[in-house]
Write an enzyme that holds these catalytic residues in place. Sequence first.
Site, PDB file in Angstrom:
ATOM      1  N   ARG A  93       3.641  -0.258  -4.996  1.00  0.00           N
ATOM      2  CA  ARG A  93       3.415  -0.830  -3.664  1.00  0.00           C
ATOM      3  C   ARG A  93       2.080  -1.570  -3.564  1.00  0.00           C
ATOM      4  O   ARG A  93       1.802  -2.237  -2.567  1.00  0.00           O
ATOM      5  CB  ARG A  93       3.432   0.286  -2.611  1.00  0.00           C
ATOM      6  CG  ARG A  93       4.713   1.077  -2.578  1.00  0.00           C
ATOM      7  CD  ARG A  93       4.651   2.167  -1.540  1.00  0.00           C
ATOM      8  NE  ARG A  93       4.585   1.602  -0.219  1.00  0.00           N
ATOM      9  CZ  ARG A  93       5.640   1.223   0.489  1.00  0.00           C
ATOM     10  NH1 ARG A  93       6.848   1.363  -0.004  1.00  0.00           N
ATOM     11  NH2 ARG A  93       5.490   0.711   1.686  1.00  0.00           N
TER      12      ARG A  93
ATOM     13  N   TRP B 184      -2.989  -2.609  -1.631  1.00  0.00           N
ATOM     14  CA  TRP B 184      -2.729  -4.022  -1.907  1.00  0.00           C
ATOM     15  C   TRP B 184      -3.471  -4.759  -0.817  1.00  0.00           C
ATOM     16  O   TRP B 184      -3.095  -4.715   0.355  1.00  0.00           O
ATOM     17  CB  TRP B 184      -1.228  -4.303  -1.837  1.00  0.00           C
ATOM     18  CG  TRP B 184      -0.854  -5.686  -2.254  1.00  0.00           C
ATOM     19  CD1 TRP B 184      -0.556  -6.108  -3.515  1.00  0.00           C
ATOM     20  CD2 TRP B 184      -0.702  -6.834  -1.410  1.00  0.00           C
ATOM     21  NE1 TRP B 184      -0.245  -7.450  -3.506  1.00  0.00           N
ATOM     22  CE2 TRP B 184      -0.326  -7.919  -2.234  1.00  0.00           C
ATOM     23  CE3 TRP B 184      -0.853  -7.060  -0.044  1.00  0.00           C
ATOM     24  CZ2 TRP B 184      -0.095  -9.192  -1.729  1.00  0.00           C
ATOM     25  CZ3 TRP B 184      -0.629  -8.337   0.452  1.00  0.00           C
ATOM     26  CH2 TRP B 184      -0.249  -9.390  -0.392  1.00  0.00           C
TER      27      TRP B 184
ATOM     28  N   LYS C 173      11.120 -14.511 -12.827  1.00  0.00           N
ATOM     29  CA  LYS C 173      10.784 -13.357 -13.676  1.00  0.00           C
ATOM     30  C   LYS C 173       9.620 -13.713 -14.595  1.00  0.00           C
ATOM     31  O   LYS C 173       8.686 -12.946 -14.769  1.00  0.00           O
ATOM     32  CB  LYS C 173      11.975 -12.908 -14.544  1.00  0.00           C
ATOM     33  CG  LYS C 173      13.103 -12.201 -13.843  1.00  0.00           C
ATOM     34  CD  LYS C 173      12.791 -10.809 -13.365  1.00  0.00           C
ATOM     35  CE  LYS C 173      12.180 -10.773 -12.018  1.00  0.00           C
ATOM     36  NZ  LYS C 173      12.916 -10.812 -10.829  1.00  0.00           N
TER      37      LYS C 173
ATOM     38  N   GLU D 173      15.965 -17.477 -10.722  1.00  0.00           N
ATOM     39  CA  GLU D 173      15.588 -16.084 -10.952  1.00  0.00           C
ATOM     40  C   GLU D 173      14.900 -15.924 -12.316  1.00  0.00           C
ATOM     41  O   GLU D 173      13.918 -15.196 -12.442  1.00  0.00           O
ATOM     42  CB  GLU D 173      16.835 -15.190 -10.828  1.00  0.00           C
ATOM     43  CG  GLU D 173      16.648 -13.726 -11.114  1.00  0.00           C
ATOM     44  CD  GLU D 173      15.604 -13.028 -10.235  1.00  0.00           C
ATOM     45  OE1 GLU D 173      15.138 -13.607  -9.249  1.00  0.00           O
ATOM     46  OE2 GLU D 173      15.233 -11.894 -10.586  1.00  0.00           O
TER      47      GLU D 173
ATOM     48  N   HIS E 178      15.563 -35.966 -11.705  1.00  0.00           N
ATOM     49  CA  HIS E 178      14.843 -36.395 -10.513  1.00  0.00           C
ATOM     50  C   HIS E 178      13.426 -35.837 -10.481  1.00  0.00           C
ATOM     51  O   HIS E 178      12.907 -35.541  -9.415  1.00  0.00           O
ATOM     52  CB  HIS E 178      15.617 -35.981  -9.256  1.00  0.00           C
ATOM     53  CG  HIS E 178      16.969 -36.622  -9.186  1.00  0.00           C
ATOM     54  ND1 HIS E 178      17.167 -37.910  -8.799  1.00  0.00           N
ATOM     55  CD2 HIS E 178      18.185 -36.133  -9.525  1.00  0.00           C
ATOM     56  CE1 HIS E 178      18.457 -38.198  -8.871  1.00  0.00           C
ATOM     57  NE2 HIS E 178      19.094 -37.125  -9.319  1.00  0.00           N
TER      58      HIS E 178
ATOM     59  N   ASN F 283      -1.208   1.662   5.833  1.00  0.00           N
ATOM     60  CA  ASN F 283      -0.378   0.623   5.229  1.00  0.00           C
ATOM     61  C   ASN F 283       0.085  -0.278   6.365  1.00  0.00           C
ATOM     62  O   ASN F 283       0.751   0.193   7.282  1.00  0.00           O
ATOM     63  CB  ASN F 283       0.818   1.287   4.525  1.00  0.00           C
ATOM     64  CG  ASN F 283       1.893   0.294   4.129  1.00  0.00           C
ATOM     65  OD1 ASN F 283       1.611  -0.876   3.901  1.00  0.00           O
ATOM     66  ND2 ASN F 283       3.119   0.760   4.043  1.00  0.00           N
ATOM     67  N   GLY F 284      -0.288  -1.558   6.301  1.00  0.00           N
ATOM     68  CA  GLY F 284       0.123  -2.480   7.361  1.00  0.00           C
ATOM     69  C   GLY F 284      -1.029  -3.392   7.723  1.00  0.00           C
ATOM     70  O   GLY F 284      -1.993  -3.526   6.956  1.00  0.00           O
TER      71      GLY F 284
ATOM     72  N   LYS G  49       5.710  -4.436  -4.985  1.00  0.00           N
ATOM     73  CA  LYS G  49       7.168  -4.370  -4.942  1.00  0.00           C
ATOM     74  C   LYS G  49       7.704  -4.472  -3.526  1.00  0.00           C
ATOM     75  O   LYS G  49       8.749  -5.042  -3.279  1.00  0.00           O
ATOM     76  CB  LYS G  49       7.622  -3.054  -5.572  1.00  0.00           C
ATOM     77  CG  LYS G  49       9.112  -2.975  -5.642  1.00  0.00           C
ATOM     78  CD  LYS G  49       9.595  -2.352  -6.902  1.00  0.00           C
ATOM     79  CE  LYS G  49      11.051  -2.639  -7.121  1.00  0.00           C
ATOM     80  NZ  LYS G  49      11.311  -3.998  -7.603  1.00  0.00           N
TER      81      LYS G  49
ATOM     82  N   GLU H 117       6.322 -14.103 -12.629  1.00  0.00           N
ATOM     83  CA  GLU H 117       5.822 -12.838 -12.076  1.00  0.00           C
ATOM     84  C   GLU H 117       5.094 -11.996 -13.112  1.00  0.00           C
ATOM     85  O   GLU H 117       4.053 -11.432 -12.827  1.00  0.00           O
ATOM     86  CB  GLU H 117       7.003 -11.982 -11.565  1.00  0.00           C
ATOM     87  CG  GLU H 117       7.545 -12.378 -10.238  1.00  0.00           C
ATOM     88  CD  GLU H 117       8.701 -11.472  -9.822  1.00  0.00           C
ATOM     89  OE1 GLU H 117       8.658 -10.934  -8.715  1.00  0.00           O
ATOM     90  OE2 GLU H 117       9.661 -11.309 -10.609  1.00  0.00           O
TER      91      GLU H 117
ATOM     92  N   CYS I 202       0.843  -1.183   0.000  1.00  0.00           N
ATOM     93  CA  CYS I 202       0.000   0.000   0.000  1.00  0.00           C
ATOM     94  C   CYS I 202       0.888   1.246   0.000  1.00  0.00           C
ATOM     95  O   CYS I 202       1.954   1.256   0.597  1.00  0.00           O
ATOM     96  CB  CYS I 202      -0.940   0.108   1.189  1.00  0.00           C
ATOM     97  SG  CYS I 202      -2.037  -1.302   1.348  1.00  0.00           S
TER      98      CYS I 202
HETATM   99  C1  G6P Z   1       8.570  -8.638  -3.499  1.00  0.00           C
HETATM  100  C2  G6P Z   1       9.008  -8.055  -4.823  1.00  0.00           C
HETATM  101  C3  G6P Z   1      10.265  -8.766  -5.311  1.00  0.00           C
HETATM  102  C4  G6P Z   1      11.351  -8.695  -4.252  1.00  0.00           C
HETATM  103  C5  G6P Z   1      10.867  -9.231  -2.906  1.00  0.00           C
HETATM  104  C6  G6P Z   1      11.864  -8.927  -1.802  1.00  0.00           C
HETATM  105  O1  G6P Z   1       8.146  -9.949  -3.691  1.00  0.00           O
HETATM  106  O2  G6P Z   1       7.974  -8.176  -5.777  1.00  0.00           O
HETATM  107  O3  G6P Z   1      10.721  -8.152  -6.503  1.00  0.00           O
HETATM  108  O4  G6P Z   1      12.454  -9.446  -4.676  1.00  0.00           O
HETATM  109  O5  G6P Z   1       9.639  -8.600  -2.540  1.00  0.00           O
HETATM  110  O6  G6P Z   1      11.950  -7.543  -1.653  1.00  0.00           O
HETATM  111  P1  G6P Z   1      13.189  -6.750  -1.102  1.00  0.00           P
HETATM  112  O7  G6P Z   1      12.793  -5.316  -1.245  1.00  0.00           O
HETATM  113  O8  G6P Z   1      13.360  -7.164   0.325  1.00  0.00           O
HETATM  114  O9  G6P Z   1      14.372  -7.099  -1.932  1.00  0.00           O
END
Ligand code: G6P
Length: 612
Positions: free
Chosen positions: A27, A73, A489, A485, A508, A99-100, A607, A492, A2
């Site tokens: 956010r 969010w 990507k 990773e 496996h 937010n929280g 994010k 996501e 948020c």
């Molecule tokens: C969320 C974001 C990711 C990020 C993760 C950890 O899931 O969408 O992109 O890697 O949080 O966030 P941080 O800010 O702690 O790296």
Amino acid sequence: MCGIVAYNGLKQASPIIIEGLKRLEYRGYDSAGIAVMGEKMQSFKQKGKVIDLEMVMSEHAISGTIGLGHTRWATHGAPNDINAHPQRSGNHDISLVHNGIIENYDVLKKLLAELGHQFESDTDTEVLVHLIEEYQGRENCTIEEAVNLALQKVIGAYAIVVFDKKFPDRLVGARKSSPLLLGIGEDELFLASDAAPVIKYTNRVIYLEDGEIVVLKKNGEYQISNLKNEVLNPKVQELDLSLEAIEKEGFEHFMLKEIFQQKETVYETLRGRFSAFDGWVSVGGLKKEFKKILKAKRLIMISSGTSWHAALVGEYLIEELARIPVEVEYSSEFRYRNPIISKRDVVVAISQSGETADTLAALELANSRHATTYGIVNVVGSSIARATKTGSYTHAGPEIGVASTKAFTSQVAMLTLVALSLAQERGTLSRSFTMQILTELENIPKKIERVLANADKIKYVASEIKDSTNALYLGRGYNFPIALEGALKLKEISYIHAEGYPAAEMKHGPIALIDENMPVIIIATNHSAHGKIISNIQEIKARKGVVISIVNEGDEVIKALSDYTIEIPEIVEPLSPILSVIPLQLLAYYIAVMRGCNVDQPRNLAKSVTVE
Ligand code: G6P
């Protein structure tokens, strides 16, 4: 999650708040709302993005120089108009954005209901605004006093801004475990979840600490106090952040801009921290606690998401180069399993945002057990940066695309410096290998540029596999975390199911899934495992899988076996993740664009995950 923006000054509040909310949409973006006070209170809430809220607002003449806004969010209650913030009190006087999570909201809600409060929404936030109303009614006090009293009863995390029609000259903000900063302009004040909404107007800010309450009055007057009502006088910080850094600058999406920025951002991470010419590495943040770090029994890395993948690369780097045992933990698991931590451990928190709730809590646990804590963080002044005993910023600049790209390569670059610095002190590396790595590090921005020059080829490969429903990513050694990773990507932003695996583990399990519809992206750059990777590719081809290999320039053997190849420049193996991840970022990006997905704001994600 948020985003919060609030304004109190001489200008019209609503355009400032809406523009600010757009900058905070990373956010959360499932619904948005605003309340502005002029001659009367005007309040709008809308499911969807800030632009949907703007559409609704465009049908009204809105006027007022004080107001607050929110982009959500959802945690408690579905994303709809009613659950959007601001939430209001029963008498409609008080508006609140949050937010929280208020963890004891159900207990409070029951108590308030018994006192006659009626609720409109399913949110925990509405309970808080009713609690404030209850205290104000009982104590007949100012809004800031009522906020203080209510917060004493609350368990959970919050950054809030509150407005009360009865005190139309002021806003009240408060924080605990969720970020909130005060922007101080000429005759105007801002509250926001981060600096992005504020930087156009002022670079003078105060990051509120946990348990602080701020009152923003007209004419730029503010007062910060704690829950014990003691007045505080925190230092104003001057931020070094430009407006361009948070704009798209001609790119179609922030994610694409951030992928292309990597040649500069990796350089920024490395700048001033090593010399290939003189053969030294110096990481300021490490130095502060060097003795303890060098004596450490082990390093424990805590992080989430993409940062966790960077930590895995860090494990390979530090164990190989500096010969110190490393354990990599998901912050969320670590904090809840009563981990064994002693003062001889070094806990390394890795985070782009510096606000991830689980990483922050895991870090606090490590602090409470007297471990040495070291942060690798991108956002300057963030909660994790402040909670670690020492740390290093990655200096990748603001990352706005929800899928992390440039922050990852900067984290890996930083971890490479950490490994080299520890290796240098411990004498675990030969001079010639050290010099080779340092020389390659110096050249890495140019090599990143060469990878980026393949964007069109990667786009073509994307067009060939964009309709797949599954994908498998394989890598070995340093490139195993890159396989994870790459898969993350794709998941996501394109919503294609993807999994990353160590290449040898394919046999496996995942091999059972391979057929002509399964693209297998294999990172085949490791010299040490070249022969083994060739065998893996043959096993995939025997089952009609589509092989997309990431190879070193000129690797004709793997090229001949693969359906598609993407070349990257040769580089010493410990540095290869910084190059090999880039084609995977671009592949995911182009596939998502071709599938019509919202690349910068993928569904259900945010994010900065500031709730558990
Ligand atoms: C969320 C974001 C990711 C990020 C993760 C950890 O899931 O969408 O992109 O890697 O949080 O966030 P941080 O800010 O702690 O790296």
